[in-house]
Structures are given as C-alpha cells and as structure tokens.
Design a protein around this motif. Structure first.
Motif, mmCIF file in Angstrom:
data_model
loop_
_atom_site.group_PDB
_atom_site.id
_atom_site.type_symbol
_atom_site.label_atom_id
_atom_site.label_comp_id
_atom_site.label_asym_id
_atom_site.label_seq_id
_atom_site.Cartn_x
_atom_site.Cartn_y
_atom_site.Cartn_z
ATOM 1 N N ILE A 189 15.761 5.540 -12.542
ATOM 2 C CA ILE A 189 14.337 5.902 -12.644
ATOM 3 C C ILE A 189 13.884 6.201 -14.080
ATOM 4 C CG2 ILE A 189 12.552 7.510 -11.820
ATOM 5 C CD1 ILE A 189 13.502 5.552 -9.708
ATOM 6 N N PRO A 190 14.671 6.926 -14.893
ATOM 7 C CA PRO A 190 14.181 7.209 -16.249
ATOM 8 C C PRO A 190 13.872 5.965 -17.069
ATOM 9 C CG PRO A 190 16.009 8.640 -15.735
ATOM 10 C CD PRO A 190 15.928 7.646 -14.615
ATOM 11 N N SER A 191 14.416 4.808 -16.686
ATOM 12 C CA SER A 191 14.155 3.592 -17.469
ATOM 13 C C SER A 191 12.690 3.153 -17.363
ATOM 14 C CB SER A 191 15.065 2.459 -17.009
ATOM 15 O OG SER A 191 14.751 2.090 -15.693
ATOM 16 N N ILE A 192 11.928 3.760 -16.440
ATOM 17 C CA ILE A 192 10.497 3.434 -16.344
ATOM 18 C C ILE A 192 9.765 3.842 -17.618
ATOM 19 C CG2 ILE A 192 8.364 4.138 -15.153
ATOM 20 C CD1 ILE A 192 9.978 4.133 -12.555
ATOM 21 N N ALA A 193 10.190 4.946 -18.237
ATOM 22 C CA ALA A 193 9.557 5.389 -19.479
ATOM 23 C C ALA A 193 10.415 4.949 -20.660
ATOM 24 C CB ALA A 193 9.384 6.910 -19.479
ATOM 25 N N ALA A 194 10.194 3.701 -21.120
ATOM 26 C CA ALA A 194 11.005 3.135 -22.202
ATOM 27 C C ALA A 194 10.102 2.744 -23.366
ATOM 28 C CB ALA A 194 11.780 1.924 -21.699
ATOM 29 N N PRO A 195 9.913 3.641 -24.348
ATOM 30 C CA PRO A 195 8.975 3.387 -25.430
ATOM 31 C C PRO A 195 9.267 2.097 -26.205
ATOM 32 C CG PRO A 195 9.677 5.662 -25.454
ATOM 33 C CD PRO A 195 10.524 4.973 -24.441
ATOM 34 N N ALA A 196 10.539 1.782 -26.471
ATOM 35 C CA ALA A 196 10.843 0.595 -27.281
ATOM 36 C C ALA A 196 10.430 -0.678 -26.546
ATOM 37 C CB ALA A 196 12.328 0.557 -27.629
ATOM 38 N N MET A 230 20.106 18.376 -33.751
ATOM 39 C CA MET A 230 20.113 16.916 -33.831
ATOM 40 C C MET A 230 18.723 16.342 -33.594
ATOM 41 S SD MET A 230 23.626 15.554 -32.211
ATOM 42 C CE MET A 230 23.103 13.940 -32.721
ATOM 43 N N PHE A 231 17.989 16.999 -32.690
ATOM 44 C CA PHE A 231 16.614 16.570 -32.415
ATOM 45 C C PHE A 231 15.761 16.685 -33.672
ATOM 46 C CE2 PHE A 231 12.306 17.945 -31.089
ATOM 47 C CZ PHE A 231 11.880 16.752 -30.550
ATOM 48 N N LEU A 232 15.888 17.828 -34.377
ATOM 49 C CA LEU A 232 15.101 18.027 -35.592
ATOM 50 C C LEU A 232 15.482 17.007 -36.655
ATOM 51 C CD1 LEU A 232 15.104 21.932 -35.805
ATOM 52 C CD2 LEU A 232 13.246 20.424 -35.069
ATOM 53 N N LEU A 233 16.779 16.770 -36.786
ATOM 54 C CA LEU A 233 17.258 15.827 -37.796
ATOM 55 C C LEU A 233 16.709 14.419 -37.528
ATOM 56 C CD1 LEU A 233 19.101 15.894 -40.224
ATOM 57 C CD2 LEU A 233 21.039 15.395 -38.736
ATOM 58 N N THR A 234 16.841 13.945 -36.273
ATOM 59 C CA THR A 234 16.320 12.605 -35.974
ATOM 60 C C THR A 234 14.804 12.604 -36.064
ATOM 61 O OG1 THR A 234 16.670 13.206 -33.669
ATOM 62 C CG2 THR A 234 18.111 11.533 -34.578
ATOM 63 N N GLY A 235 14.163 13.737 -35.753
ATOM 64 C CA GLY A 235 12.707 13.819 -35.852
ATOM 65 C C GLY A 235 12.241 13.571 -37.277
ATOM 66 N N VAL A 236 12.886 14.243 -38.225
ATOM 67 C CA VAL A 236 12.518 14.071 -39.640
ATOM 68 C C VAL A 236 12.709 12.620 -40.048
ATOM 69 C CG1 VAL A 236 13.183 14.676 -41.999
ATOM 70 C CG2 VAL A 236 12.998 16.456 -40.261
ATOM 71 N N LEU A 237 13.843 12.044 -39.650
ATOM 72 C CA LEU A 237 14.119 10.646 -40.018
ATOM 73 C C LEU A 237 13.113 9.702 -39.365
ATOM 74 C CD1 LEU A 237 18.003 10.747 -39.750
ATOM 75 C CD2 LEU A 237 16.672 10.450 -41.833
ATOM 76 N N SER A 238 12.719 10.001 -38.111
ATOM 77 C CA SER A 238 11.761 9.137 -37.423
ATOM 78 C C SER A 238 10.405 9.152 -38.106
ATOM 79 C CB SER A 238 11.567 9.584 -35.974
ATOM 80 O OG SER A 238 12.782 9.554 -35.298
ATOM 81 N N ILE A 239 9.999 10.344 -38.557
ATOM 82 C CA ILE A 239 8.704 10.438 -39.240
ATOM 83 C C ILE A 239 8.734 9.559 -40.481
ATOM 84 C CG2 ILE A 239 7.206 12.008 -40.538
ATOM 85 C CD1 ILE A 239 8.054 14.175 -38.450
ATOM 86 N N ALA A 240 9.886 9.543 -41.159
ATOM 87 C CA ALA A 240 10.030 8.673 -42.330
ATOM 88 C C ALA A 240 9.843 7.211 -41.927
ATOM 89 C CB ALA A 240 11.397 8.889 -42.971
ATOM 90 N N TYR A 276 -0.917 6.534 -27.236
ATOM 91 C CA TYR A 276 -0.190 5.486 -27.958
ATOM 92 C C TYR A 276 0.681 6.109 -29.050
ATOM 93 C CZ TYR A 276 0.525 0.831 -30.008
ATOM 94 O OH TYR A 276 1.055 -0.338 -30.458
ATOM 95 N N THR A 277 0.096 7.035 -29.799
ATOM 96 C CA THR A 277 0.858 7.687 -30.858
ATOM 97 C C THR A 277 2.035 8.458 -30.278
ATOM 98 O OG1 THR A 277 -1.249 7.945 -32.007
ATOM 99 C CG2 THR A 277 0.623 9.134 -32.910
ATOM 100 N N LEU A 278 1.802 9.124 -29.151
ATOM 101 C CA LEU A 278 2.882 9.892 -28.515
ATOM 102 C C LEU A 278 4.040 8.971 -28.147
ATOM 103 C CD1 LEU A 278 3.863 12.586 -27.024
ATOM 104 C CD2 LEU A 278 2.992 11.478 -24.978
ATOM 105 N N ILE A 279 3.714 7.825 -27.526
ATOM 106 C CA ILE A 279 4.778 6.910 -27.093
ATOM 107 C C ILE A 279 5.574 6.419 -28.292
ATOM 108 C CG2 ILE A 279 5.302 4.756 -25.905
ATOM 109 C CD1 ILE A 279 2.771 5.109 -24.285
ATOM 110 N N LEU A 280 4.873 6.094 -29.378
ATOM 111 C CA LEU A 280 5.590 5.629 -30.570
ATOM 112 C C LEU A 280 6.426 6.752 -31.178
ATOM 113 C CD1 LEU A 280 2.966 3.369 -32.374
ATOM 114 C CD2 LEU A 280 4.825 2.714 -30.859
ATOM 115 N N ALA A 281 5.893 7.975 -31.087
ATOM 116 C CA ALA A 281 6.598 9.102 -31.702
ATOM 117 C C ALA A 281 7.903 9.407 -30.972
ATOM 118 C CB ALA A 281 5.706 10.329 -31.720
ATOM 119 N N ILE A 282 7.909 9.214 -29.641
ATOM 120 C CA ILE A 282 9.119 9.561 -28.888
ATOM 121 C C ILE A 282 10.117 8.418 -28.864
ATOM 122 C CG2 ILE A 282 7.964 11.265 -27.452
ATOM 123 C CD1 ILE A 282 7.840 9.190 -25.244
#
Lengths: 312, 285
Positions: B151-158, A289-299, B115-121
């Motif tokens: 506590i995990p809500s501290i790291a909230a990329p959106a 599921m991680f890979l699937l959402t990863g591909v979609l996120s890159i899009a 910045y890119t990492l945060i957006l990527a996750i």
C-alpha cells in the motif's frame, strides 16, 4: 454531468466545479502519504525524546528525557565511526564512478569518435543497477570467501601461496563494498551525464574545433564547466544514496560490520536499534539522518530549480 | 601540412582504441560475476571445492531440484516476491498517474503547495521513518503482512514526478475539455483517455517500481516474520546468516542465481525502454 447541460460559456463557475475534482484525485496519494509516511515520521521524532529500550527481559521506559538521546548519540564515538565508515565506503565507490562515467559519457556523445555498439555497452553497464543488492552481496561473499573461487584462482595462478582472508581485512572489505557500489551505479551516472552532454549547444564544440582546440581541451574548457550543475546534482544525490548504504555491507558482513565494525554504516546501526527495540536511540539517529538528507535535498532543489519550474 | 592533417587522424584512432579498451574492461567487470555465478550454479559441491574452472558442470538440474527441496522455501519466496512487486507496480503507477493528473489538469486552491510538498518529500529515505512505520504496523496489526509493503507504494513522489513531466508533454487541456463536452465524467476521462495516453511512461515506471520492490531488503526484513511469507531478499540474507559453509555450495549458487536471473532476463528483453527511461527521467531513487 449537470455542468454539461449548462451553456458552455458558463464561465469560471463551471471550471471551478471541475477543479474540485483535483482534491478527489489527490486523495489516495494524500491519505497513504499521511498514514505511512507523515505519521511514522512524527512518531519517530516523538520517540527520540523518550528513554525506551529493553535491558535483558526488562523494559525501560518510555520516560520523557528531552534531548538526552541526542546528547548521548552525538557524544558517542560509535556515531562518528559509522559516519566515517559510510563516507569512506561511499568515496571508494564514487570517485571511480564519476571519473569513469565522465569518460564514457564524453565518448558516447562524441560524434568524431563514432563508436559502434553504443547500445550494447550502455545496456551491459547499466545492468548491475537492477540486480538485487542483497543477492549481489551474497554472491561476492561466496566468491571472495576463504575457500571461494577468487582465492582458488589466485592460488592456482601462483599470485599468493595461501588464501587471502578478504573479510578479515578492513581495507579489502571496504574496497569490496565500494567496488560493488561502483559497478552498480556507473551505468546510471553515465546515462545521466550523457543526457547533460547532449544538451550542450553543438555549435560550441564546432567553434572550438575550428579554432584548433584538442579533444582534451574541449572536454576541460567546454564540457566540464557547462556540465557543472549536473555534476553537482549527481554528487549530492549519490551522497544521499550513500548515506543510506545498507544492503551490501549488511549482507556481506552478516550485519556485524566486521572487521572491527569498520564497515558498519549508519543505517546498519539504525537497523540494530530497530531489532533490539531501542526506540529512543533509534529515533534520535533517524532524526539526525533525516536532517542531514533534508539539508542535502534542499541543495538539490536549488540546483535543479524545481520550485521555479512547477507552475507554468 | 602533411603532419597537420595526419595528427588529428591519429589522435582519433588512439582515442577510439582507448574508448573501446575501457568499454570492454567495464563490460567485463559488469558481467564476469554473473558468468561465474552461472558456471558455479551448474557444478556440484565436490567440483566447487576443487577450485574454479571457466566451464559449466553437469549439475544444473540436480542443483535446481536440490534448491526446490532445500530447507528454505525458495520457490514460495519467489511467488511472494512476484506478488508483492507486481501489486506494488500496479498500484504505484495507477495512483501516481492519478496524482499527476490532479496536479496537471485542475487548478484548485493549494495545488502549488501540494506540488512543492511532493517534490520536497521525494528525497526522504524510507529508513528514517522506519521506526515509526514499524510501530504503526504493530498497532494496526499489520506486522508479518504484505499490506505494509504494498500500500505505501501508492504515495511515490519520484514516480509521480516522472509521470507529471511526461504528462506535460503529451496531455493537452483541450483534449480533456473535448472529452467533457462529449459528456464524459472525470473518472471516465481519466481511465479511458489519460491512462492509455500515458502507457509508455507508465510501462517504464512499472518496471522500475517492480524491480525496486523485488530488490528491496530493508523494510521486508523488518516486517516479515513467517518463513513462508518471506520475499527473496530476506531469504538470501538468511542464507548468509546460516552457517552456510556446511551447505551444498552448488545449491547456494543456484539460489542466488534463481533470485538474480529473472531480472536479467526481463532486463534484456526490455532494455531499450529501461535505458531510455533512465535517460528521460533523470532521477530514479
């Protein structure tokens, strides 16, 4: 504040000293991210390579078995059944959602229509998005139960002679899940599309009107093509959300995914693995599921061009 | 000529009629469930079993006291939900503003990569890391505790992304430099200048984080085990799991209403900001 006592044109050295504060301000995010997201992600992946489950009271594993979990899960008919269920229920909700949102957004932003009560309608249609999905599903379960108010109304009106068992019918249960997603997400999509439509250069519409284009033509020839990036964005983010579908079917069917596991989604299955402590298979499913959402996120990333905009 | 001027006029009327028709139908579909919920929460079990009527009954207070004394700790559940959601909203918005400030105001090595990492996750669903998350909480002896939910809500990329965009439009570097010239420390500048300036955006994100946490079912259902620690969504799921047809249905409806209506009331009070916030932010989940 030693830096301040120095002369103001102390140059880049001073700026550099300030810039170190960037790391300090990033620290809370970074620590929490590493502990609660990165480490769990790593251990989830790690788990996917081990045989590790409970059989009755006996604990099997953990034994390293390489990619055997992946081979097992990918060849399991269950996986494909649940992927299919998830996509079907997503589509049942998404198709009316995108059509209605497009219509509403076009109407809301059309100055010639001059609709009244726009704020009221936007407020009402967005409302279901904030409702607790589990409580909403519980509500639908009671309303559509065999002895619930919907059945009693249908019988009273003479449309059916005896209660219709909604939750014994695959079509009815899937449709209810799709319908709830439709109700919950149409407002959100409408507001997103409205923002996109308001970003279109109004002189384009004016020029088309002068040339005698009908509202229908303007919508199809100008609005839709210019809205395409946002539409693709909505499509993919909705698909990512759809793949995570859990609360509604879980509560509606009490986690069984009935009838005949036809409403069991991928995350419901993952949830089952987590409860039964089948960490090997659960891990493999998570990674897929991680890979699937990863591909979609890159899009999504490419469409929105976030990576370009970052540095000003 | 006459026809030509008449035709677009008619078509606007027709389209307006269609628009109102669809809008009213959609509003009906969005609201009718909550209306039925409200009606049913005011009726007794006996009345409910006799079928639906569109008028409220007289059992509102009785159902409410019945819910207070039911086997489920519903009021306790609501207090738990308020605690978890409230703390999540505060921590999430404060530290997300701090993260946005780090990226916005400082030029340090690795800034762009971060910045890119945060957006990527941003798009990684919590579900796919849930397995490792539960194992981690077990090892840290944090199962059945709120720490893992707050506590995990501290790291909230959106949230970070939204606040960063807002910050770009309201906070100029010259303002920060002026504060430095006046001898303000970096934390002082952040707390006394940046936070007040960001208030409108923080308020919008605080609402979204609160509601998101309030409605969250997946993680709390895995973490919370003790009945009196459970949050409302977990209790609602339990209600579904029980053989609830033997329950007093008036109380069942009242319990659902009790978990839905607070959010509706808050929403109606703040809808202007919420709808505006969605419009600005684009992405929510």
């Amino acid at each position: 504040m030693a830096a301040n006592t120095k002369s103001t044109n102390g140059g880049s050295k001073k700026v550099m000293r300030y810039n170190r504060w960037g790391y300090i301000f990033l620290l809370p995010f970074f620590i929490v991210f590493v502990i609660f997201q990165l480490i769990p992600l790593a251990t989830t992946i790690y788990n996917s390579f081990f045989e590790n489950y409970r059989s009755g009271l006996k604990q099997i594993g953990p034994n390293f078995i390489g990619f055997a979990n992946y081979a097992k899960i990918l060849s399991s008919p269950d996986l494909w059944k649940y992927v299919g269920n998830t996509l079907i229920m997503w589509l049942i909700g998404f198709i009316p959602q995108i059509l209605v949102s497009l219509l509403l957004a076009a109407w809301f932003t059309d100055p010639s229509l001059n609709l009244r009560g726009k704020r009221f309608f936007k407020t009402v249609i967005y409302l279901p998005n904030l409702i607790m999905a589990s409580a909403f599903a519980m509500l639908f379960f009671t309303l559509f139960a065999d002895s619930g108010p919907v059945n009693s109304m249908l019988v009273q009106m003479g449309l059916i002679s005896k209660p219709f068992k909604f939750f014994s019918s695959t079509v009815a249960t899937r449709s209810l899940v799709g319908f709830m997603n439709f109700i919950m997400w149409t407002g959100n999509t409408t507001i997103l599309l409205m923002a996109g439509m308001m970003g279109i250069d109004p002189t384009l519409f004016e020029a088309a009107e002068v040339d005698g284009a009908s509202a229908n033509q303007i919508f199809r020839r100008i609005t839709l093509p210019l809205l395409r990036p946002i539409l693709v964005y909505v499509l993919i983010t909705s698909l990512i959300g759809g793949l995570q579908m859990f609360d509604v079917p879980q509560i509606l069917t009490n986690g069984s995914g009935d009838p005949a596991r036809n409403t069991m989604t991928m995350v419901m299955w993952l949830n089952k693995h987590l409860y039964s402590k089948n960490y090997g298979m659960g891990g493999a499913l998570s990674v897929l599921m991680f890979l699937l959402t990863g591909v979609l996120s890159i899009a999504v990333f490419h469409i929105t061009g976030n990576d370009e905009k970052t540095d000003r | 000529m006459e026809q030509k001027t008449k035709k677009p006029h008619n078509s606007v009327h027709g389209r307006r009629f269609l628009a109102y028709f669809v809008l009213i139908l959609m509003s009906f579909l969005c609201l009718v469930w909550f209306y039925i919920l409200f009606i049913n929460a005011t009726r007794s079990n006996g009345e409910l079993s006799r079928g639906f009527t569109p008028f409220p009954g007289s059992n509102l207070v009785k159902n409410f006291t019945g819910m207070l004394h039911s086997t489920q700790p519903v009021v306790r559940g609501m207090l738990n939900s308020v605690l978890v959601s409230g703390l999540s909203a505060i921590l999430c918005t404060y530290f997300s503003t701090m993260t946005a400030y780090a990226i916005h105001a400082y030029r340090f090595k690795g800034r762009k990569a971060m910045y890119t990492l945060i957006l990527a996750i941003m798009m990684i669903p919590t579900q796919v890391t849930a397995l490792g998350f539960i194992q981690l909480l077990t090892k840290m002896k944090l199962m059945d505790s709120y720490v893992g939910l707050i506590i995990p809500s501290i790291a909230a990329p959106a949230t970070f992304f939204y606040l960063k965009q807002y910050m770009d439009s309201v906070l100029s570097i010259s303002l920060i430099e002026a504060a430095r010239m006046d001898g303000a420390g970096e934390f002082y500048t952040f707390n006394k200048i940046v936070i007040p300036l960001m208030k409108p955006a923080i308020a919008v994100q605080a609402i979204f984080t609160f509601v998101g946490s309030w409605n969250n079912y997946f993680t709390p259902s895995l973490v919370l085990k003790t009945e009196t620690k459970k949050t409302l969504p977990v209790l609602i799921a339990e209600l579904r799991g029980a053989d609830f047809l033997k329950f007093d249905m008036g109380i069942v409806y009242m319990t659902i209403a009790f978990s839905i209506f607070p959010v509706i009331i808050v929403y109606l009070l703040l809808s202007k900001y919420i709808v505006g916030g969605v419009q600005l932010g684009g992405v929510k989940e």
